[in-house]
Design an enzyme around this catalytic site. Structure first.
Site, PDB file in Angstrom:
ATOM      1  N   HIS A   1     107.733 -20.463-102.438  1.00 19.29           N
ATOM      2  CA  HIS A   1     107.160 -21.380-101.444  1.00 19.29           C
ATOM      3  C   HIS A   1     105.634 -21.316-101.525  1.00 19.29           C
ATOM      4  CE1 HIS A   1     106.233 -18.074 -98.713  1.00 19.29           C
ATOM      5  NE2 HIS A   1     107.505 -17.709 -98.663  1.00 19.29           N
TER       6      HIS A   1
ATOM      7  N   HIS B   1     103.800 -17.937-101.620  1.00 22.53           N
ATOM      8  CA  HIS B   1     103.794 -17.257-102.933  1.00 22.53           C
ATOM      9  C   HIS B   1     102.797 -17.937-103.866  1.00 22.53           C
ATOM     10  CE1 HIS B   1     108.227 -16.737-101.725  1.00 22.53           C
ATOM     11  NE2 HIS B   1     107.630 -15.592-101.471  1.00 22.53           N
TER      12      HIS B   1
ATOM     13  N   CYS C   1     125.036   1.440 -90.716  1.00 19.08           N
ATOM     14  CA  CYS C   1     126.042   0.387 -90.537  1.00 19.08           C
ATOM     15  C   CYS C   1     126.727   0.191 -91.882  1.00 19.08           C
ATOM     16  CB  CYS C   1     125.400  -0.917 -90.074  1.00 19.08           C
ATOM     17  SG  CYS C   1     126.551  -2.310 -90.198  1.00 19.08           S
TER      18      CYS C   1
ATOM     19  N   CYS D   1     126.551  -3.372 -93.301  1.00 19.04           N
ATOM     20  CA  CYS D   1     125.230  -3.681 -93.863  1.00 19.04           C
ATOM     21  C   CYS D   1     124.898  -2.755 -95.015  1.00 19.04           C
ATOM     22  CB  CYS D   1     124.120  -3.483 -92.831  1.00 19.04           C
ATOM     23  SG  CYS D   1     124.160  -4.598 -91.457  1.00 19.04           S
TER      24      CYS D   1
ATOM     25  N   CYS E   1     125.175  -2.155 -84.366  1.00 22.25           N
ATOM     26  CA  CYS E   1     124.427  -2.866 -85.407  1.00 22.25           C
ATOM     27  C   CYS E   1     123.917  -4.213 -84.888  1.00 22.25           C
ATOM     28  CB  CYS E   1     125.344  -3.090 -86.618  1.00 22.25           C
ATOM     29  SG  CYS E   1     124.634  -4.272 -87.791  1.00 22.25           S
TER      30      CYS E   1
ATOM     31  N   HIS F   1     126.072  -6.976 -86.953  1.00 20.54           N
ATOM     32  CA  HIS F   1     127.523  -7.038 -86.812  1.00 20.54           C
ATOM     33  C   HIS F   1     128.017  -6.724 -85.397  1.00 20.54           C
ATOM     34  CE1 HIS F   1     126.839  -6.464 -91.155  1.00 20.54           C
ATOM     35  NE2 HIS F   1     127.819  -7.343 -91.242  1.00 20.54           N
TER      36      HIS F   1
ATOM     37  N   LYS G   1     104.226 -17.507 -89.767  1.00 21.78           N
ATOM     38  CA  LYS G   1     104.161 -17.185 -91.197  1.00 21.78           C
ATOM     39  C   LYS G   1     105.157 -18.053 -91.954  1.00 21.78           C
ATOM     40  CE  LYS G   1     104.784 -13.398 -94.482  1.00 21.78           C
ATOM     41  NZ  LYS G   1     106.098 -13.371 -95.125  1.00 21.78           N
TER      42      LYS G   1
ATOM     43  N   LYS H   1     110.980 -18.718 -96.051  1.00 18.28           N
ATOM     44  CA  LYS H   1     112.161 -19.557 -96.192  1.00 18.28           C
ATOM     45  C   LYS H   1     113.010 -19.486 -94.920  1.00 18.28           C
ATOM     46  CE  LYS H   1     116.015 -20.326 -99.273  1.00 18.28           C
ATOM     47  NZ  LYS H   1     116.958 -19.572-100.096  1.00 18.28           N
TER      48      LYS H   1
HETATM   49  N1  MSP Z   1     108.652  -7.849-103.804  1.00 25.05           N
HETATM   50  C1  MSP Z   1     107.660  -7.532-102.848  1.00 25.05           C
HETATM   51  C2  MSP Z   1     106.339  -7.221-103.534  1.00 25.05           C
HETATM   52  C3  MSP Z   1     106.389  -6.121-104.535  1.00 25.05           C
HETATM   53  S1  MSP Z   1     104.862  -5.900-105.336  1.00 25.05           S
HETATM   54  C4  MSP Z   1     105.049  -4.483-106.163  1.00 25.05           C
HETATM   55  C5  MSP Z   1     107.468  -8.716-101.899  1.00 25.05           C
HETATM   56  N2  MSP Z   1     107.848  -9.909-102.360  1.00 25.05           N
HETATM   57  S2  MSP Z   1     107.776 -11.296-101.567  1.00 25.05           S
HETATM   58  O1  MSP Z   1     108.516 -12.236-102.357  1.00 25.05           O
HETATM   59  O2  MSP Z   1     108.167 -11.126-100.216  1.00 25.05           O
HETATM   60  O3  MSP Z   1     106.301 -11.784-101.697  1.00 25.05           O
HETATM   61  C6  MSP Z   1     105.303 -11.233-100.936  1.00 25.05           C
HETATM   62  C7  MSP Z   1     103.956 -11.859-101.242  1.00 25.05           C
HETATM   63  O4  MSP Z   1     104.008 -13.296-101.247  1.00 25.05           O
HETATM   64  C8  MSP Z   1     102.962 -11.542-100.162  1.00 25.05           C
HETATM   65  O5  MSP Z   1     102.377 -10.303-100.266  1.00 25.05           O
HETATM   66  C9  MSP Z   1     101.977 -12.626-100.368  1.00 25.05           C
HETATM   67  O6  MSP Z   1     101.183 -12.302-101.493  1.00 25.05           O
HETATM   68  C10 MSP Z   1     102.858 -13.825-100.657  1.00 25.05           C
HETATM   69  N3  MSP Z   1     103.228 -14.527 -99.423  1.00 25.05           N
HETATM   70  C11 MSP Z   1     104.486 -14.692 -98.900  1.00 25.05           C
HETATM   71  N4  MSP Z   1     104.401 -15.441 -97.767  1.00 25.05           N
HETATM   72  C12 MSP Z   1     103.126 -15.765 -97.532  1.00 25.05           C
HETATM   73  C13 MSP Z   1     102.455 -16.570 -96.588  1.00 25.05           C
HETATM   74  N5  MSP Z   1     103.058 -17.201 -95.614  1.00 25.05           N
HETATM   75  N6  MSP Z   1     101.121 -16.702 -96.751  1.00 25.05           N
HETATM   76  C14 MSP Z   1     100.429 -16.136 -97.781  1.00 25.05           C
HETATM   77  N7  MSP Z   1     101.040 -15.389 -98.655  1.00 25.05           N
HETATM   78  C15 MSP Z   1     102.364 -15.112 -98.536  1.00 25.05           C
HETATM   79  O7  MSP Z   1     106.963  -8.502-100.817  1.00 25.05           O
END
Ligand code: MSP
Length: 502
Positions: free
Chosen positions: A18, A21, A126, A129, A144, A147, A295, A298
């Site tokens: 999204h 990311h 749990c 889970c 939980c 559940h 924030k 998804k």
């Molecule tokens: N897999 C772990 C990270 C491991 S790194 C060794 C993780 N993944 S995540 O898919 O949840 O992605 C997190 C990262 O995506 C955040 O740290 C950020 O860089 C970015 N973002 C996810 N949502 C975001 C927003 N709403 N706004 C800005 N960045 C965001 O955590």
């Protein structure tokens, strides 16, 4: 040669890409592009985080093996990045054998150094889970939250990382490296977490199989975070090519969102110290993109896919918005209206209009051949200061400031044209001088804006008659006033950034 190693977090494969990311990834891409222009040796890493219970569960629900589940979602990330012109050098997947080897090697080093040990672990579990909960997370402290069924008191043995022993070494490291974590507010947050007291952490599980096996005790796999962080070391050869590893490490720039600060700014440096490796040189932390104050994610249904926006704004418009309008550091509100107004102001009305005007007037008044700039033009000073400010801002991971400085040259060049009104004048040296300067500004702008505008900058370059590729130019020499040779055929084309009216 200077080296620049930049990383994004590796993204979980239970979600699809999204805009949040995309924000981190586009920022890393722009930095990588800027450093390539500087002539640095650049290594840009992104990838996917594929282990853990969440993925195992998602796979079960979809009737897939975890590997199949990971393969499918990982591909969605690489596709999304291809669609956004992301120029990564390596895409790491934690399910790859190279990553299993590097994780095993790094953890083995920490274990051999005496920083990891087996301890009994007791918690409220749990079974549905397959997860531990704290009492506070449970309904009435006993059931939980998902559940509604009673949890069980379960004991297992986990490997623990003796994080508490790293309190002082971490504080010393922060003291000696004041710029290691930026912005300062985030550095203070990390130092606060350390000062608040660090507890040893459980880093292995026996209840899951989808992960990296603990090399000295194959009944365990590492808990997902403690393999994920190591991806940054895997990709540059930790444990397999030590020479390569030391050419890139520790001079790394980790870009992360604030949600994963604790893992990157506390656990990761400590784990590296435990394995006898230096902590990362730089961790740049950014805030969240918010939609209506929430924030983007998804699950909250605010997660907008990048493709939903590039269809309206183009890849350039989307990249430009994130880099220019969402300063790196604080949270930022993300809105369609905000995107439209920034796009129309900076791209359609300013840069796009500049190119349209210049190419039209060159066609009418100069027979379609671009004149050379005046070496002592007032715009030369503006261009030099735009470059200086932009270079400083990119170095501080402040793309919004870099682009703001770059757009000063767009505005000043438009103002110079409006003052001279070459479209009203008779062809001749005066008209040539004004247009030569404007073409030179466009050449420099194409170069300075190229980390953001991956497509339009090349198109500007081509339309003003320059050969080759923008990305093959070098800074700072490429930004020095006077590079546009004159005598080139200038092409008038469709609007580069058509105005968006909705
Ligand atoms: N897999 C772990 C990270 C491991 S790194 C060794 C993780 N993944 S995540 O898919 O949840 O992605 C997190 C990262 O995506 C955040 O740290 C950020 O860089 C970015 N973002 C996810 N949502 C975001 C927003 N709403 N706004 C800005 N960045 C965001 O955590």
């Amino acid at each position: 040669m200077a080296r620049f190693y930049v990383t994004t977090p590796i993204y979980y494969v239970n979600d699809s890409p999204h805009v949040g990311h995309a924000y981190t990834t586009i920022t890393a891409d722009a930095l990588a592009r800027w450093h390539r222009l500087l002539g640095d040796d650049v290594f840009f890493l992104t990838g996917t985080d594929e282990h853990g219970l969440k993925v195992q569960r998602a796979a079960e629900a979809n009737g897939l093996t975890p590997q199949e589940q990971a393969d499918q979602t990982s591909e969605r990330y690489s596709e999304a990045w291809a669609g956004l012109d992301i120029t990564y050098d390596d895409f790491i997947r934690t399910s790859e054998p190279r990553h299993h080897r590097a994780t095993a090697a790094l953890m083995q080093a920490a274990y051999d150094n005496g920083w990891i040990e087996l301890r009994p672990y007791q918690g409220l579990y749990c079974v549905s889970c397959e997860a531990y909960y704290t009492e506070a997370e449970l309904i009435d402290g006993t059931r939980c939250p998902i559940h509604g069924t009673p949890v069980e008191l379960l004991s297992e043995e986990n490997y623990f990382f003796k994080l508490s022993a790293f309190t002082d070494p971490l504080l010393v490291w922060y003291e000696q490296n004041p710029g290691a974590v930026t912005p300062e507010s985030k550095r203070n947050e990390a130092v606060g977490l350390i000062k608040g007291g660090l507890r040893d952490i459980s880093i292995s599980r026996t209840s899951i199989t989808w992960g990296v096996t603990v090399p000295w005790d194959p009944a365990h796999v590492f808990y997902v975070w403690y393999d994920a962080l190591i991806n940054y070391a895997t990709a540059i050869g930790y444990g397999s090519d030590q020479e390569r590893f030391t050419t890139w490490w520790p001079a790394v720039h980790h870009l992360i969102g604030k949600d994963i600060l604790r893992f990157h700014c506390v656990y990761w440096p400590a784990l590296l110290m435990a394995a006898g490796v230096e902590p990362p040189a730089r961790i740049a932390v950014h805030g969240f993109l918010l939609v209506g104050g929430e924030k983007m994610s998804k699950s909250s249904l605010t997660g907008i896919a990048p493709a939903d926006l590039t269809s309206t704004f183009g890849v350039d418009g989307f990249r430009y918005h994130l880099l220019r309008d969402q300063p790196f550091g604080p949270d930022g509100e993300f809105s369609f209206e905000g995107m439209v107004s920034r796009y129309n102001a900076d791209l359609a009305n300013n840069l796009g209009n500049l190119l349209a005007r210049v190419s039209t007037v060159v066609e009418r008044k100069c027979g379609g051949v671009g004149p050379a700039p005046d070496p002592s033009s007032a715009l030369a000073v503006v261009a030099a200061s735009a470059y200086e400010t932009a270079a400083g801002a990119w170095a501080r991971v402040a793309p919004s400031e870099a682009l703001e400085a770059t757009w000063r040259l767009v505005r000043e060049t438009n103002s110079a044209l409006e003052a001279a009104e070459p479209w009203k004048a008779e062809p001749g040296p005066a008209v040539d001088a004004v247009l030569g300067d404007a073409l030179e500004s466009l050449r420099i702008l194409a170069l300075l804006a190229s980390p953001a505008l991956s497509r339009a900058s090349q198109e500007i370059w081509r339309r003003i008659g320059l050969p080759g590729r923008v990305e093959d130019q070098r800074l700072p020499e490429g930004a020095v006033w006077g590079g546009y040779p004159g005598g080139l055929t200038v092409e008038r084309g469709n609007p580069l950034f058509p105005r968006i009216t909705k």
